[in-house]
Design a protein around this motif. Structure first.
Motif, short mmCIF file in Angstrom:
data_model
loop_
_atom_site.label_atom_id
_atom_site.label_comp_id
_atom_site.label_asym_id
_atom_site.label_seq_id
_atom_site.Cartn_x
_atom_site.Cartn_y
_atom_site.Cartn_z
N UNK A 1 -61.53 27.52 58.74
CA UNK A 1 -62.32 28.21 56.90
C UNK A 1 -61.63 27.40 55.60
N UNK A 2 -60.60 26.72 55.94
CA UNK A 2 -60.09 25.99 54.44
C UNK A 2 -60.78 24.33 54.36
N UNK A 3 -62.14 24.03 55.80
CA UNK A 3 -62.34 22.73 55.67
C UNK A 3 -63.37 23.11 55.09
N UNK A 4 -64.32 24.03 55.74
CA UNK A 4 -65.50 25.08 54.84
C UNK A 4 -65.98 24.82 53.48
N UNK A 5 -65.24 25.56 52.76
CA UNK A 5 -65.54 25.65 51.59
C UNK A 5 -65.67 23.92 50.57
N UNK A 6 -64.53 23.11 50.63
CA UNK A 6 -64.75 22.13 50.08
C UNK A 6 -65.63 20.91 50.72
N UNK A 7 -65.93 20.91 51.35
CA UNK A 7 -67.54 19.81 52.43
C UNK A 7 -68.02 21.45 51.91
N UNK A 8 -68.50 22.33 51.55
CA UNK A 8 -69.78 22.30 50.88
C UNK A 8 -69.85 22.28 49.51
N UNK A 9 -68.41 22.19 48.91
CA UNK A 9 -69.04 21.95 47.39
C UNK A 9 -69.09 20.42 47.13
N UNK B 1 -83.48 28.87 46.29
CA UNK B 1 -83.16 29.68 46.49
C UNK B 1 -81.54 30.28 47.55
N UNK B 2 -81.67 28.96 48.06
CA UNK B 2 -80.72 29.00 49.41
C UNK B 2 -79.20 28.88 48.41
N UNK B 3 -79.40 28.07 47.20
CA UNK B 3 -77.88 28.05 46.56
C UNK B 3 -77.29 29.41 45.37
N UNK B 4 -78.51 29.92 45.18
CA UNK B 4 -78.64 31.84 44.58
C UNK B 4 -78.21 32.67 45.76
N UNK B 5 -78.49 32.17 46.99
CA UNK B 5 -78.49 33.75 47.91
C UNK B 5 -76.31 32.71 48.63
N UNK B 6 -76.65 31.98 48.95
CA UNK B 6 -75.25 31.37 49.31
C UNK B 6 -73.90 31.60 48.43
N UNK B 7 -74.64 30.39 47.10
CA UNK B 7 -73.05 30.31 46.04
C UNK B 7 -72.46 31.18 45.84
N UNK C 1 -74.33 21.09 56.37
CA UNK C 1 -76.23 20.72 56.35
C UNK C 1 -75.36 22.47 55.49
N UNK C 2 -74.74 23.27 55.26
CA UNK C 2 -74.94 24.56 54.27
C UNK C 2 -74.40 23.78 52.81
N UNK C 3 -73.61 22.88 52.62
CA UNK C 3 -74.08 22.23 51.61
C UNK C 3 -74.95 21.63 51.11
N UNK D 1 -65.06 32.92 48.87
CA UNK D 1 -64.16 32.84 49.91
C UNK D 1 -63.20 31.50 49.65
N UNK D 2 -63.51 31.06 48.33
CA UNK D 2 -62.73 29.90 48.27
C UNK D 2 -62.05 30.18 47.45
#
Length: 253
Positions: A129-137, A88-94, A78-80, A100-101
């Protein structure tokens, strides 16, 4: 011979060739007690299976991997989607994602032990932690790769913003999501071994650590082979699930 039989035969032949090369290398290239041939390793592995030790280690590690992987995927998807869909979400969370990645999960082991202790929570946190950022990107990249012509066509047919997202953008993003999850699974295996080496009372990482302390070289190779076979089986299972539940959204793999 049908394609499924040919595939299985290819896998079996590939592993047989790998173990044959290993045997020849141990006999003629690196003749050392620190590099045993496959035969004593298989004998030791069978002994560990009979004593239920290998099964316990495998179950402990796989339980942590699956729990952390599912948690990380449930957060990352959902974050991705939000990052890829809304500027706006991209500018905030990217910035968070890019910050962190680049901090590897191995570097977070000490922090996780301080926060959660050496129990299950610390290992699950590291896997998530190691899963989130790969899936987000991967998910955000999938949303960005949706063809504008498809979106315009849906809008011309009267689709509102939610319908465009649910019926056009999301299905087109599924291949990217699944690819990101497969990559994240490999990272999860790397992370669980490192976490169990440092802070665990069971698991394949703990088996590796104990074997190193007591110079049980065969046990080290048993753990390494177990990790490789588990990773291979997990990836094949993942691909079967992809074909079963999302085949029409997924490219040929």
């Amino acid at each position: 011979m049908n394609s499924r039989t040919a595939t299985v035969a290819g896998y079996v032949l590939g592993f047989a060739l790998l173990f044959a090369i290993w045997h020849l290398a141990s006999q003629y290239l690196v003749r050392s007690v620190l590099f045993p041939s496959p035969i004593p390793v298989f004998i030791r592995g069978w002994a560990l299976i009979e004593d239920q030790l290998l099964q316990e280690a495998v179950i402990a590690s796989m339980r942590r991997i699956l729990q952390g992987f599912l948690l990380g995927s449930a957060i990352g998807i959902p974050v991705g989607l939000a990052i890829g869909s809304f500027r706006p979400v991209r500018l905030l969370l990217e910035p968070w994602t890019e910050f962190f990645r680049f901090i590897p999960a191995v570097a977070m082991i000490t922090v996780s032990v301080i926060w959660f202790g050496i129990g299950e929570e610390s290992k699950i946190f590291l896997i998530a932690y190691t899963t989130i950022f790969v899936v987000v990107i991967a998910t955000a990249a999938g949303v960005g790769a949706v063809g504008r012509d498809k979106i315009r066509a849906a809008q011309c047919l009267g689709a509102n913003r939610f319908q465009v997202f649910a019926l056009v953008a999301l299905p087109a993003t599924v291949p990217y999501i699944l690819t990101g999850m497969r990559l994240a699974m490999s990272n999860a295996f790397v992370t669980i071994v490192a976490a169990e080496l440092v802070a665990s009372n069971d698991g394949l990482g703990k088996m590796l650590w104990d074997a190193r302390l007591f110079m049980q070289v065969e046990d080290i190779f048993v753990a390494l082979i177990s990790l490789g076979l588990l990773g291979f089986a997990t990836d094949r299972t993942f691909r079967l699930l992809i074909r079963a539940f999302a085949g029409r959204f997924n490219p040929t793999m």
